[in-house]
Design a protein around this motif. Structure first.
Motif, PDB file in Angstrom:
ATOM      1  N   ARG A   1       0.888  -1.119   0.012  1.00  0.00           N
ATOM      2  CA  ARG A   1      -0.007  -0.038   0.038  1.00  0.00           C
ATOM      3  C   ARG A   1       0.914   1.270  -0.196  1.00  0.00           C
ATOM      4  O   ARG A   1       0.940   1.940   1.142  1.00  0.00           O
TER       5      ARG A   1
ATOM      6  N   GLU B   1      -2.522   7.619   0.912  1.00  0.00           N
ATOM      7  CA  GLU B   1      -3.882   8.369   0.440  1.00  0.00           C
ATOM      8  C   GLU B   1      -5.029   7.485   0.363  1.00  0.00           C
ATOM      9  O   GLU B   1      -4.853   6.266  -0.155  1.00  0.00           O
ATOM     10  N   PRO B   2      -6.219   7.805   0.702  1.00  0.00           N
ATOM     11  CA  PRO B   2      -7.265   6.803   0.635  1.00  0.00           C
ATOM     12  C   PRO B   2      -7.503   6.693  -0.904  1.00  0.00           C
ATOM     13  O   PRO B   2      -7.405   7.824  -1.555  1.00  0.00           O
ATOM     14  N   PHE B   3      -7.590   5.449  -1.124  1.00  0.00           N
ATOM     15  CA  PHE B   3      -7.780   5.286  -2.794  1.00  0.00           C
ATOM     16  C   PHE B   3      -6.644   5.739  -3.709  1.00  0.00           C
ATOM     17  O   PHE B   3      -7.018   6.014  -4.718  1.00  0.00           O
ATOM     18  N   GLY B   4      -5.386   5.827  -3.135  1.00  0.00           N
ATOM     19  CA  GLY B   4      -4.207   6.172  -3.562  1.00  0.00           C
ATOM     20  C   GLY B   4      -3.764   5.047  -4.746  1.00  0.00           C
ATOM     21  O   GLY B   4      -4.325   4.169  -4.766  1.00  0.00           O
ATOM     22  N   LEU B   5      -2.548   5.402  -5.317  1.00  0.00           N
ATOM     23  CA  LEU B   5      -2.020   4.438  -6.341  1.00  0.00           C
ATOM     24  C   LEU B   5      -1.730   3.064  -5.726  1.00  0.00           C
ATOM     25  O   LEU B   5      -1.153   2.807  -4.530  1.00  0.00           O
ATOM     26  N   GLU B   6      -1.863   1.976  -6.293  1.00  0.00           N
ATOM     27  CA  GLU B   6      -1.585   0.642  -6.062  1.00  0.00           C
ATOM     28  C   GLU B   6      -1.179  -0.294  -7.126  1.00  0.00           C
ATOM     29  O   GLU B   6      -0.144  -0.968  -6.665  1.00  0.00           O
ATOM     30  N   PHE B   7      -1.763  -0.055  -8.241  1.00  0.00           N
ATOM     31  CA  PHE B   7      -1.256  -0.976  -9.273  1.00  0.00           C
ATOM     32  C   PHE B   7      -0.037  -0.059 -10.183  1.00  0.00           C
ATOM     33  O   PHE B   7      -0.258   1.045 -10.422  1.00  0.00           O
TER      34      PHE B   7
ATOM     35  N   GLU C   1       0.287   8.303 -13.900  1.00  0.00           N
ATOM     36  CA  GLU C   1       0.718   9.369 -12.731  1.00  0.00           C
ATOM     37  C   GLU C   1       2.048  10.107 -13.401  1.00  0.00           C
ATOM     38  O   GLU C   1       2.236  10.951 -13.373  1.00  0.00           O
TER      39      GLU C   1
ATOM     40  N   GLU D   1      -1.528   2.450 -12.484  1.00  0.00           N
ATOM     41  CA  GLU D   1      -1.709   3.711 -11.926  1.00  0.00           C
ATOM     42  C   GLU D   1      -0.572   4.631 -12.012  1.00  0.00           C
ATOM     43  O   GLU D   1      -0.751   5.779 -12.224  1.00  0.00           O
TER      44      GLU D   1
END
Lengths: 370, 370
Positions: free
Chosen positions: A244, A248-254, A261, A257
């Protein structure tokens, strides 16, 4: 806004006033360009390149600017567009912010930035600007005009409005008219910019730049410039290093993404949002059928060019290959020796910027045979 | 936020605490549902429908709520899902805002809205919630579970985690794992919401609702739910009635833009933005391969179901038909009589919501043969 104009870029003044297709005139306008190679005595070895929405005139490195250009692999001595043989001119589109006059330029009548006071820019105006540069450089007749993406529209407008300006034409991932899917995508990109409170009806500055809107617009661009097929192989479901990484909530994970960015970061603050809006809209308006009673093939058939190549990537969802096929068909009807080539590049609309193994030989083969 | 829960929707309480896959537990949670038809004495005529991201449980009209549901043409007496024969249950996904517990619900521990304090929602949690409803309704074994879009993921998770819960399965425009193109699209939709200052880390209300972000998210959804092919025929380059109907700079001009606008207007303020973020993310996370050493076909092959139909539209760019083909292949490996059907619908991912001429007979034929 900070300007990013490549060091080797030069300018040619437009006639003043310069009439714009949709109304209004431009005073003191200019068009930026770079050149490579040498114009021969017969002045018959010139190639003009007209570009997509965002590129500047620095298509390739040169003595004056050794930094790689946006089409470095395609343009240079011995390359597909061989500057040992051709005198190549690349123009920056009128309305852009990379040296040509646009919404981010100063209006000589007021001494202030044009912003939304800049007149509507059409693809035809961009073509007229490129035609003016061509003539001012002493070129009566181009050996070839090459247009990529939006530049494919510009090239067709140039050929239509300036009969005889080129003997041959290469249309890469272009189209003779905008269709609703691409209009919808561009409309949404513009809306993202317009909804950013910092856009402020075009009255932003460096401190209040519409960064959120430009980020969304760019990421949506990258999503539609590429193809699902390429991303499946390239990113799959690979995650960023830590589980993780973005707190940030709902931030980059894959990884995909993070890729988007990176593209957004490299773009925002390096392109003028108002210029983006103007040129984006110019594509929606473009329709060669407008000049031919509503029939796009008729519009294309009114173009006089000896030879043409229309090519694109079969994975392109923004300017699908059917549109390049249509260009070849229409130009053939007009008497051209015109050919369509649909390449199997997985990279979608952007393939001409990366898949040089396919686009290189196709363009080289056509130019070598001229 | 104003809730929009259809009048015939009922609830079943979840076990409390209800453990969530990615951590955390839910206290006092519930899952909303509607039913049609009558459960027979053998309790073997039940069909469960699990839905896409935004639909509620009101799939079709009923005596209790005569307003048309989101799948009205597919569900009812004599319709493809014939409620004269079947007892049909449609559940609203856990995490949604249409009656099931989600971020827009009140946290009994604090008396306040959960907002971002709601635990992560996974497809597996949604499936567990649906399984609980099924059992509480006295159904040991479903005749069939039907899942559309995100519901196609939910149905697979349900079959995987609750062996024997259904004899048959219809997977419509679904997938066994999220791929990077759809992840990228959803990531951008979420970013548009998160970048809206009114989102405010989930602490909005009716007066400060993140309308801009939701508009962008919805329009991007509609663009990717449909297909370029359909829009070419439907909108072409048709303009709105007046030449420049929208006086806003860069405002609406083409019919396709107005169509997107209509969709956005009908969606914003009728769906909770935090619920949207949660469910959107749950799709990115879903990967049946996770439970089978990284091999998605192996994951599918571990599902025990007698008969299955995986179908979709060949123009779907978000859940491409290759993913439904993969589902049929994997379920076949597991011993199911599983078939894949790729329909020629031009409407893309949304085809199952509109192209009843194609989807209707396919679903009817499968169910009639059970």
């Amino acid at each position: 806004m900070t300007e990013f104009i490549p060091p080797a870029t030069r300018w040619i003044d437009l006639p003043s006033p310069f009439p714009m297709k949709r109304g209004g005139t431009l005073h003191g306008g200019r068009v930026a360009y770079e050149t490579w190679g040498t114009l021969n005595d017969a002045r018959d070895n010139a190639i003009l390149i007209v570009t997509g929405l965002s590129p500047d005139a620095h298509a390739a490195s040169s003595d004056a600017d050794p930094t790689p250009g946006w089409w470095e692999a395609m343009l240079g001595p011995g390359k597909p567009i061989d500057t040992g043989r051709w005198f190549v001119v690349c123009v920056n589109s009128l309305g852009s912010c990379k040296g040509s006059t646009g919404p981010a330029s100063i209006d000589p009548a007021t001494g202030k930035l044009y912003r939304l006071e800049f007149p509507d820019v059409s693809i035809e105006d961009i073509a007229d600007g490129a035609a003016h540069v061509t003539r001012e450089l002493g070129i009566e007749r181009l050996a070839c005009v090459i247009g990529n993406s939006m530049g494919g529209m510009t090239a067709l407008a140039l050929l239509f409005r300036h009969p005889g300006i080129a003997r041959a034409h290469v249309n890469i991932s272009g189209s003779a008219r905008a269709l609703p899917f691409s209009i919808a995508v561009r409309s949404l990109q513009r809306e993202a910019i317009r909804l950013d409170p910092n856009w402020n009806e075009g009255r932003y500055d460096d401190a209040t730049y519409p960064e959120s809107g430009m980020r969304i617009a760019r990421k949506l661009g990258v999503i539609t410039y590429r193809s699902a097929l390429e991303w499946d192989g390239r990113f799959g479901r690979v995650r960023l290093d830590s589980d993780r990484p973005d707190e940030e909530p709902f931030g980059l994970e894959f990884q995909v993404e993070s890729y988007l960015e990176g593209h957004a970061r490299r773009f925002v603050r390096r392109y003028d949002p108002n210029s983006y809006l103007y040129l984006s809209r110019s594509m929606d308006w473009f329709d060669l059928a407008e000049h031919a009673g509503g029939d796009v093939l008729d519009g294309l058939a009114r173009i006089r060019v000896e030879r043409a190549l229309a090519l694109g990537a079969r994975t392109d969802i923004l300017f699908p290959v059917e549109q390049q096929e249509e260009i070849a068909e229409g130009l053939s009807r007009g008497g051209a020796d015109a050919r369509f080539v649909g390449l199997e590049s997985p990279q979608g609309h952007d393939a001409f910027l990366v898949d040089f193994d396919r686009f290189g030989p196709a363009v080289r083969g056509f130019l070598d045979a001229l």
